[in-house]
Design an enzyme around this catalytic site. Structure first.
Site, mmCIF file in Angstrom:
data_model
loop_
_atom_site.group_PDB
_atom_site.id
_atom_site.type_symbol
_atom_site.label_atom_id
_atom_site.label_comp_id
_atom_site.label_asym_id
_atom_site.label_seq_id
_atom_site.Cartn_x
_atom_site.Cartn_y
_atom_site.Cartn_z
ATOM 1 N N GLY A 62 0.782 -1.238 0.000
ATOM 2 C CA GLY A 62 0.000 0.000 0.000
ATOM 3 C C GLY A 62 0.812 1.286 0.000
ATOM 4 O O GLY A 62 0.322 2.324 0.448
ATOM 5 N N SER A 63 2.027 1.249 -0.559
ATOM 6 C CA SER A 63 2.820 2.492 -0.533
ATOM 7 C C SER A 63 2.218 3.560 -1.458
ATOM 8 O O SER A 63 2.251 4.748 -1.139
ATOM 9 C CB SER A 63 4.288 2.226 -0.882
ATOM 10 O OG SER A 63 4.443 1.898 -2.242
ATOM 11 N N ASN A 64 1.627 3.149 -2.580
ATOM 12 C CA ASN A 64 0.980 4.152 -3.441
ATOM 13 C C ASN A 64 -0.264 4.729 -2.782
ATOM 14 O O ASN A 64 -0.502 5.941 -2.844
ATOM 15 C CB ASN A 64 0.643 3.542 -4.806
ATOM 16 C CG ASN A 64 1.838 3.546 -5.728
ATOM 17 O OD1 ASN A 64 2.270 4.592 -6.196
ATOM 18 N ND2 ASN A 64 2.409 2.365 -5.960
ATOM 19 N N MET A 81 -4.105 -6.608 -7.296
ATOM 20 C CA MET A 81 -3.609 -7.619 -8.219
ATOM 21 C C MET A 81 -4.695 -8.538 -8.778
ATOM 22 O O MET A 81 -4.409 -9.640 -9.219
ATOM 23 C CB MET A 81 -2.482 -8.434 -7.555
ATOM 24 C CG MET A 81 -1.320 -7.569 -7.096
ATOM 25 S SD MET A 81 -0.724 -6.357 -8.332
ATOM 26 C CE MET A 81 0.583 -7.310 -9.086
ATOM 27 N N LEU A 90 -10.283 -6.478 -12.808
ATOM 28 C CA LEU A 90 -11.699 -6.131 -12.623
ATOM 29 C C LEU A 90 -12.494 -6.571 -13.851
ATOM 30 O O LEU A 90 -12.025 -6.438 -14.989
ATOM 31 C CB LEU A 90 -11.844 -4.621 -12.432
ATOM 32 C CG LEU A 90 -11.294 -4.073 -11.114
ATOM 33 C CD1 LEU A 90 -11.309 -2.544 -11.145
ATOM 34 C CD2 LEU A 90 -12.068 -4.586 -9.907
ATOM 35 N N HIS A 147 0.790 1.248 -13.121
ATOM 36 C CA HIS A 147 1.470 0.053 -13.621
ATOM 37 C C HIS A 147 2.971 0.349 -13.693
ATOM 38 O O HIS A 147 3.368 1.408 -14.185
ATOM 39 C CB HIS A 147 0.918 -0.308 -15.000
ATOM 40 C CG HIS A 147 1.505 -1.558 -15.546
ATOM 41 N ND1 HIS A 147 1.136 -2.811 -15.105
ATOM 42 C CD2 HIS A 147 2.483 -1.756 -16.475
ATOM 43 C CE1 HIS A 147 1.841 -3.720 -15.743
ATOM 44 N NE2 HIS A 147 2.662 -3.116 -16.582
ATOM 45 N N VAL A 187 -6.946 -5.323 -20.056
ATOM 46 C CA VAL A 187 -6.020 -5.087 -18.940
ATOM 47 C C VAL A 187 -4.816 -4.235 -19.370
ATOM 48 O O VAL A 187 -4.176 -4.520 -20.386
ATOM 49 C CB VAL A 187 -5.520 -6.439 -18.370
ATOM 50 C CG1 VAL A 187 -4.534 -6.222 -17.236
ATOM 51 C CG2 VAL A 187 -6.709 -7.253 -17.894
HETATM 52 C C1 GAR Z 1 3.426 -1.037 -7.523
HETATM 53 O O1 GAR Z 1 4.728 -1.121 -8.033
HETATM 54 C C2 GAR Z 1 2.421 -1.019 -8.656
HETATM 55 O O2 GAR Z 1 2.871 -0.321 -9.781
HETATM 56 C C3 GAR Z 1 2.281 -2.483 -8.945
HETATM 57 O O3 GAR Z 1 2.271 -3.094 -7.682
HETATM 58 C C4 GAR Z 1 3.040 -2.318 -6.777
HETATM 59 C C5 GAR Z 1 2.210 -2.036 -5.568
HETATM 60 O O4 GAR Z 1 2.972 -1.416 -4.577
HETATM 61 N N1 GAR Z 1 1.083 -2.738 -9.657
HETATM 62 C C6 GAR Z 1 0.984 -3.666 -10.603
HETATM 63 O O5 GAR Z 1 1.906 -4.382 -10.920
HETATM 64 C C7 GAR Z 1 -0.380 -3.757 -11.262
HETATM 65 N N2 GAR Z 1 -0.326 -4.577 -12.411
HETATM 66 P P1 GAR Z 1 2.268 -0.702 -3.342
HETATM 67 O O6 GAR Z 1 1.300 -1.721 -2.751
HETATM 68 O O7 GAR Z 1 3.395 -0.401 -2.408
HETATM 69 O O8 GAR Z 1 1.572 0.510 -3.867
#
Ligand code: GAR
Length: 212
Positions: A23-25, A101, A104, A120, A155
């Protein structure tokens, strides 16, 4: 026939963030909400994984969280319909997929067309899907990065909102490359959400223009 144009609403919005992991984003989007860079509030943090670290962060920050166990929904559409119900109930304007992940289903994508974003970790349309850093390294690309785009039924194929590039270095591993890309993700995702609620994203077909 004239082309359909969508312009994002200029308003104080309500956001739902969908996560599966750390969940850093999500955290960066919430930081931007808290310090007033984004004119919105987070009305829901949803996860398909009970142990997602991001859910714990959300609770610590006093946000409403929901975990729904996908195993209880043999039909994927039913699972997504349940998420939709929770989102509708809270009057959500924008759904942010942040390391969510699961794909939808088209029904969800249609209802939230132009109202759902994803981040992404590659420069789409290159390297969609999974194992993205492995792909970039194996192809020997010199540049990779990240993309914030609107969600579409295909996707990783929705209209591109923002991108940021990073170099791919000769001795990169998947981990070092992912870490370099993540730094940029944390900048462009809050920025895309900010632009959205400033009413500055104009979508025509697959192109997004950022209005002055
Ligand atoms: C991020 O790097 C995001 O771009 C990727 O998962 C990570 C989640 O990190 N998303 C995908 O690969 C989607 N296809 P986070 O949980 O720290 O935000």
């Amino acid at each position: 026939m004239s082309e359909e144009v969508f312009i994002s609403p200029r308003k104080h919005g309500r956001i739902a963030v969908l996560i599966s992991g750390r969940g850093s984003n999500f955290t960066r989007i919430h930081d931007a909400v808290r310090d007033g860079r984004i004119d919105a509030e987070i009305g829901l943090v949803f996860s398909n994984r009970e142990g997602a670290a991001g859910l714990e962060i959300a609770r610590e920050r006093g946000l409403e969280t929901i975990f729904l166990n996908p195993r209880l929904y043999p039909e994927k559409e039913d699972y997504d319909r349940e998420i939709l119900r929770e989102i509708r109930k809270r009057g959500i304007d924008l759904v942010c997929l942040a390391g969510y992940m699961k794909v939808l289903c088209p029904m969800f994508c249609r209802e939230y067309r132009n109202r759902a974003m994803n981040i992404h970790p590659a420069l789409l349309p290159a390297f969609p899907g999974l194992n993205v850093q492995r792909g970039a390294i194996d192809w020997g690309v010199r540049v990779s990065g990240c993309t914030v785009h609107f969600v579409a039924p295909e996707v990783d194929r929705g209209p591109i909102i923002l991108q940021a590039a990073v170099p791919v270095l000769p001795d990169d591993t998947e981990e070092t490359l992912a870490a370099r890309i993540l730094v940029e993700e944390h900048k462009i995702y809050p920025e895309a959400v900010r632009l959205y609620f400033e009413g500055r994203l104009e979508v025509r077909g697959r192109r997004v223009r950022i209005r002055d």
